[in-house]
Design a protein around this motif. Structure first.
Motif, short mmCIF file in Angstrom:
data_model
loop_
_atom_site.label_atom_id
_atom_site.label_comp_id
_atom_site.label_asym_id
_atom_site.label_seq_id
_atom_site.Cartn_x
_atom_site.Cartn_y
_atom_site.Cartn_z
N GLU A 186 0.84 -1.20 0.00
CA GLU A 186 0.00 0.00 0.00
C GLU A 186 0.88 1.25 0.00
O GLU A 186 1.81 1.36 0.80
N ILE A 187 0.55 2.18 -0.87
CA ILE A 187 1.29 3.44 -0.95
C ILE A 187 0.48 4.51 -0.23
O ILE A 187 -0.72 4.66 -0.45
N PHE A 188 1.16 5.25 0.66
CA PHE A 188 0.48 6.24 1.49
C PHE A 188 1.25 7.55 1.48
O PHE A 188 2.38 7.64 0.96
N ILE A 189 0.62 8.57 2.05
CA ILE A 189 1.23 9.90 2.11
C ILE A 189 1.99 10.05 3.43
O ILE A 189 1.49 9.64 4.49
N THR A 190 3.18 10.63 3.38
CA THR A 190 3.96 10.89 4.59
C THR A 190 3.58 12.26 5.17
O THR A 190 2.80 13.02 4.57
N GLU A 191 4.15 12.55 6.33
CA GLU A 191 3.91 13.86 6.95
C GLU A 191 4.38 14.98 6.01
O GLU A 191 3.70 16.00 5.87
N GLN A 192 5.54 14.77 5.38
CA GLN A 192 6.03 15.79 4.45
C GLN A 192 5.10 15.94 3.25
O GLN A 192 4.89 17.05 2.74
N GLY A 193 4.52 14.81 2.83
CA GLY A 193 3.59 14.88 1.70
C GLY A 193 2.33 15.65 2.02
O GLY A 193 1.82 16.43 1.20
N THR A 194 1.81 15.43 3.23
CA THR A 194 0.61 16.17 3.64
C THR A 194 0.86 17.68 3.59
O THR A 194 0.00 18.46 3.18
N ALA A 195 2.05 18.08 4.03
CA ALA A 195 2.36 19.52 4.09
C ALA A 195 2.72 20.11 2.73
O ALA A 195 2.50 21.30 2.50
N SER A 196 3.27 19.29 1.82
CA SER A 196 3.87 19.85 0.62
C SER A 196 3.16 19.55 -0.68
O SER A 196 3.35 20.26 -1.67
N LEU A 197 2.36 18.47 -0.73
CA LEU A 197 1.74 18.11 -2.02
C LEU A 197 0.69 19.14 -2.42
O LEU A 197 -0.22 19.45 -1.64
N LYS A 198 0.83 19.66 -3.61
CA LYS A 198 -0.11 20.64 -4.15
C LYS A 198 -0.53 20.22 -5.55
O LYS A 198 0.30 19.76 -6.35
N ALA A 199 -1.79 20.41 -5.83
CA ALA A 199 -2.27 20.11 -7.18
C ALA A 199 -1.95 21.28 -8.11
O ALA A 199 -1.79 22.43 -7.67
N ARG A 200 -1.83 20.98 -9.37
CA ARG A 200 -1.64 22.05 -10.35
C ARG A 200 -2.93 22.86 -10.47
O ARG A 200 -4.03 22.31 -10.31
N PRO A 201 -2.81 24.13 -10.75
CA PRO A 201 -4.03 24.93 -10.91
C PRO A 201 -4.90 24.35 -12.01
O PRO A 201 -4.42 23.90 -13.05
N ALA A 202 -6.19 24.32 -11.75
CA ALA A 202 -7.12 23.76 -12.72
C ALA A 202 -8.41 24.57 -12.70
O ALA A 202 -8.68 25.31 -11.76
N VAL A 203 -9.15 24.41 -13.75
CA VAL A 203 -10.44 25.08 -13.85
C VAL A 203 -11.42 24.39 -12.93
O VAL A 203 -11.47 23.16 -12.85
N THR A 204 -12.19 25.17 -12.19
CA THR A 204 -13.24 24.59 -11.34
C THR A 204 -14.58 24.69 -12.05
O THR A 204 -14.84 25.65 -12.79
N TYR A 205 -15.41 23.70 -11.82
CA TYR A 205 -16.68 23.60 -12.52
C TYR A 205 -17.83 23.78 -11.55
O TYR A 205 -17.75 23.37 -10.39
#
Length: 867
Positions: A186-205
């Motif tokens: 299973e692949i999971f998010i680390t503490e650093q990932g929670t703080a640093s992962l950002k999505a690319r800007p996208a259009v909201t619908y």
């Protein structure tokens, strides 16, 4: 020659492995021999010798598979390597023969067991894995899983795998944003990932807008880009950028945010084998986040409903509603765009904070997101004047020293504490009467303390004073009045009726509140004043404050009672010293003496108490995939009398757990499964091993947390399609896991098929569509890949029969010739035989009847002659 080669090879093998030749030689007998797979050949296994005379050669038969042979001098050897497979064995028969080929010894049963060697690399189920995870996901959140297998023996380290992340691309600051469970993949998010992962800007619908629709994107461009320029949309960098982002939403594997290189390695030290796979991960936008706490001033004069904030689901089709945590008035609403409004003015004094729970659901009421908490704080405004408590009465002694505090003016402001809105200023306006001075008292402007400002109070001339104060905040003010009574000087001390109240016995398990005895002291000062009122205090003998005294204002008596649970082991005897005191100070020179003091002895009667746990109940959260043997919790108990105790448990109906009777450690002894039961309720019992063997209990609730250990499975794996109408088939899958590891599922066909396509219906179903009509009936296996919400899934075969159908809608099957049906000649022969048998039977019956009649006639004639 072959025998010489075998002997030479045997010597080499024996030297390499430290095996003597005697270990590979023995009398012909029944044996079980281990043989490693993929050995060099010829490979000597064992040399058999026979004690019988006249042996010229040996013969082997049975499951040789053309790979196993035996030489004339008894060497059993391999001509070709063997391959391991589960439970793989070769059953042989070996016998010794004479020169004429006669068996002189045997045959004997010999079994060869093929032993696995670590010669297979782990193989991933896919060459590339893909997964997506939303930004702001919590640390430890597992969002996908990789799978690998090893063809080696799974019961040995050769076939057991461990997963690790070899690389992360990109890897800013050498920090891994993802982790992997080494056992499950299973692949999971680390503490650093929670703080640093950002999505690319996208259009909201918004609701009703279709993802990636050119018309919608044109409208977005027009909304975002003003003023408009005469540039074709196809050449506009903004539009092409948005279009590219939207295409990536459809197939994020073309441009993942992160790539992981995951390694699967077996445990076959020192020759461990491994393999790697690529994992493409896209970070997708998470619109469903709580806004910052909303602050709104109370009693705000605005046009209502008044906009506060907006929440937005990641599903543009979501419907929104608000619920409240408390059953109070709820002046809030939300529209279908997620806009939250206040429907009217708020009053901080009624409620200073609201917790709104926003819910996003589909048209059937199924939640699309986890409920979101939104905090609304009501800010204070100065809308409350100061308020005084009416009828306040204080006392002052005739000889009260200057500066002594008489009391605090009882006034308050309902506005928010510790703000300027509730800050009060106190002023003395008037004193009645003014004898002997008009300034007999003063008040502290900040805290409202009333103090003596002058002396010479004369009770026989002025028995009480009425004071008027002004209390004001920043905007409002009010007047307060109080009475101060002049009381006689405190020149008498309380005197106990008894100085020694003796000894009292009480069981240590007596309930809190139990009265132990009544005491009383009297005071000769002016009745009904602070000078004569008696208060009782335990001054010695109760270091743990287990006892207390309550005063009866009407009689002045004191009730000694149990204030906290008694414990014989903590304190068995209370030698109490009780003091009687007045709330008013004594006159100068007068002190409390032994008359204002009494003693009493309280003895506890020991009771054998049951063992006690630190807590009465305990809730434990445990992942369902926890390693067998892991300690879940430790139950700790002790016996008040210090007796030896042991522990046991009740309620483990599935026999998954074990409790150490001495240490109290609760471990798993079998794999847990949340899909079997979500909660295990245990009763842990501590019991004495001696004496009355009393017991104490603790409830333990073990909540099993879901992990993604199930993949979606097709409910039906076969069906048929009529060629007349080619109606699509509905595929339905089920997954025992709960959110977020269950539905919605993603259905796809592994390879692009020219004949079939698949379209989603809802979160658990899809339509399998036949695109081309075949020329004849066919049986087809379609590989359907089904993944759950976390990206876990496998490819499953769905068998489809394509056929011409009857009018009732079922596949038409032509009549077949059956081997058991007889021809015309055979049928006539059987019928003729049956008919002949019936005729023969009738002839025999008629003959026997005729013969019987003749016998009866003969008997009748003889009778008549005699007569």
């Amino acid at each position: 020659m072959r025998g010489a080669r075998l002997l030479h090879l045997t010597l080499l093998v024996s030297i390499a492995h430290g095996i003597g030749l005697e270990d590979k030689t023995g009398l012909l007998d029944q044996k079980v021999l281990d043989v490693p797979e993929v050995t060099p050949v010829p490979y000597p296994i064992y040399q058999f010798t026979s004690a019988s005379e006249g042996v010229s050669s040996y013969h082997v038969s049975g499951e040789t598979e053309g790979k196993i042979a035996i030489s004339s001098d008894g060497w059993l050897y391999l001509e070709r390597p063997l391959e391991w497979s589960p439970e793989k064995k070769h059953h042989l028969e070996i016998e010794a023969r004479s020169a004429e080929g006669e068996t002189v010894d045997g045959p004997y049963s010999v079994v060869l067991q093929v032993v696995d060697v670590n010669n297979n690399h782990p193989v991933f189920s896919e060459s590339q894995f893909s997964g997506r995870v939303r930004e702001h996901s919590p640390a430890g959140f597992a969002f996908m899983q990789v799978f690998a297998s090893d063809a080696d023996d799974p019961n040995t380290v050769n076939g057991q795998l461990k997963f690790s992340i070899a690389n992360q691309i990109p890897n800013p600051e050498n920090m891994f944003y993802f982790g992997i469970n080494p056992d499950s993949g299973e692949i999971f998010i680390t503490e650093q990932g929670t703080a640093s992962l950002k999505a690319r800007p996208a259009v909201t619908y918004s609701r009703g807008e279709v993802h990636g629709s050119p018309d919608v994107l044109r409208k977005k461009f027009e909304d975002y880009c003003t003023p408009k320029n005469n540039i074709p949309l196809e050449n506009n960098p903004f539009y092409t950028c948005v279009e590219r982002v939207e295409r990536r939403q459809v197939n994020f594997l073309m441009d993942p945010d992160y790539v992981l290189i995951v390694r699967a390695e077996d445990l076959g030290d020192p020759n461990a084998l491994s393999n790697t796979a690529q994992v493409n991960i896209a970070i997708i936008q998470n619109l469903w986040v709580s806004p910052v706490p909303i602050a709104i001033k109370e009693n705000l004069e605005e046009e209502y409903p008044m906009y506060l904030a907006t929440v937005r689901s990641n599903d543009p089709t979501a419907l929104y509603r608000l619920v409240q945590k408390e059953k109070l008035s709820f002046p809030f609403t939300i529209n279908q765009d997620g806009d939250i409004y206040a429907t009217g003015p708020l009053d901080r004094e009624e409620k200073n904070m609201y917790i709104l729970v926003a819910i996003a659901e589909d048209e059937h009421g199924v939640e699309l997101e986890k409920p979101l908490e939104i905090i609304v704080r009501v800010e204070d405004v100065n809308d409350n004047p100061p308020v005084c408590d009416e009828g306040a009465v204080f006392e002052v002694q005739e000889n009260e020293p200057i500066g002594n505090t008489i009391g605090v003016l009882p006034a308050h402001d309902s506005d928010e504490e510790n703000t300027l809105n509730s800050l009060l200023i106190y002023t003395l306006l008037n004193q009645t009467p003014t004898h002997p001075s008009e300034k007999m008292f003063t008040i502290d402007q900040v805290n409202g303390e009333i103090k003596v400002a002058n002396q010479n109070f004369e009770r026989n001339k002025v028995s009480q004073y009425e004071l008027t104060f002004k209390v004001n905040d920043q905007l409002y003010s009010t007047e307060c009045k109080i009475i101060i009574k002049v009381i006689d000087i405190n020149n008498e001390i309380p005197v106990f009726e008894k100085k020694d109240y003796g000894t009292y016995s009480v069981p240590e398990l007596a309930e809190v509140g139990t009265t132990l005895l009544i005491i009383k002291a009297t005071d000769a000062d002016d009745p009904g004043t602070g000078s004569s009122r008696v208060e009782y205090h335990i001054s010695a003998g109760d270091p743990h404050n287990l006892l207390a005294i309550e005063t009866d204002e009407a009689t002045g008596a004191g009730r000694v009672y149990i204030a906290r649970p008694l414990d014989y082991e903590l304190q068995s005897v209370f030698n109490l010293q009780i003091d009687a005191r007045n709330p008013e100070p004594l006159i100068e020179g007068l002190e409390y003496d032994e008359n204002a003091r009494a003693v009493v002895v309280i003895q506890l009667v020991d009771v054998d108490e049951p063992p006690l746990f630190e807590v009465d109940s305990l809730n434990v959260n445990v992942p369902e995939n926890i390693t067998v043997g892991t300690v879940i919790m430790k139950a700790e108990a002790k016996d008040p009398e210090g007796k030896t105790i042991k522990l046991k448990m009740l309620g483990d109906e599935l026999n998954w757990l074990e409790l150490d009777a001495d240490s109290g450690e609760l471990k798993t002894k079998a794999a847990l499964d949340r899909e079997t039961v979500e909660q295990i309720t245990l009763t842990v019992i501590a019991y004495e091993t001696e004496g009355d063997k009393q017991e104490g209990e603790m409830k333990v609730n073990i909540h099993l947390l879901d992990v993604n250990d199930n993949y979606p499975k097709l409910q039906w794996k076969q069906n048929f399609i009529c060629m007349q109408d080619m109606t699509p088939l509905t595929l339905t899958a089920v997954d025992k896991d709960s959110d977020p590891y269950g539905e919605p599922f993603t259905f796809s066909i592994n390879r692009k098929s020219p004949n079939f396509e698949i379209k989603p219906v809802d979160g658990t179903s899809a339509k399998l569509i036949l695109k081309k009509k075949p020329s004849s009936d066919q049986n087809v296996s379609v590989p359907i890949n089904i993944k759950d919400n976390a990206g876990m899934g496998i490819t499953q075969k769905f068998d489809v029969r394509i056929c011409n159908c009857t009018k009732l809608g079922y596949c038409y099957m032509e009549p077949e010739a059956h081997g058991w049906k007889l021809g015309m000649g055979s049928t006539i022969g059987i019928l003729a035989g049956i008919f002949g048998f019936i005729v023969l039977s009738m002839v025999i019956v008629m003959y026997r009847i005729k013969k019987k009649d003749q016998t009866r006639a003969a008997d009748g004639g003889e009778t008549k002659a005699m007569l």
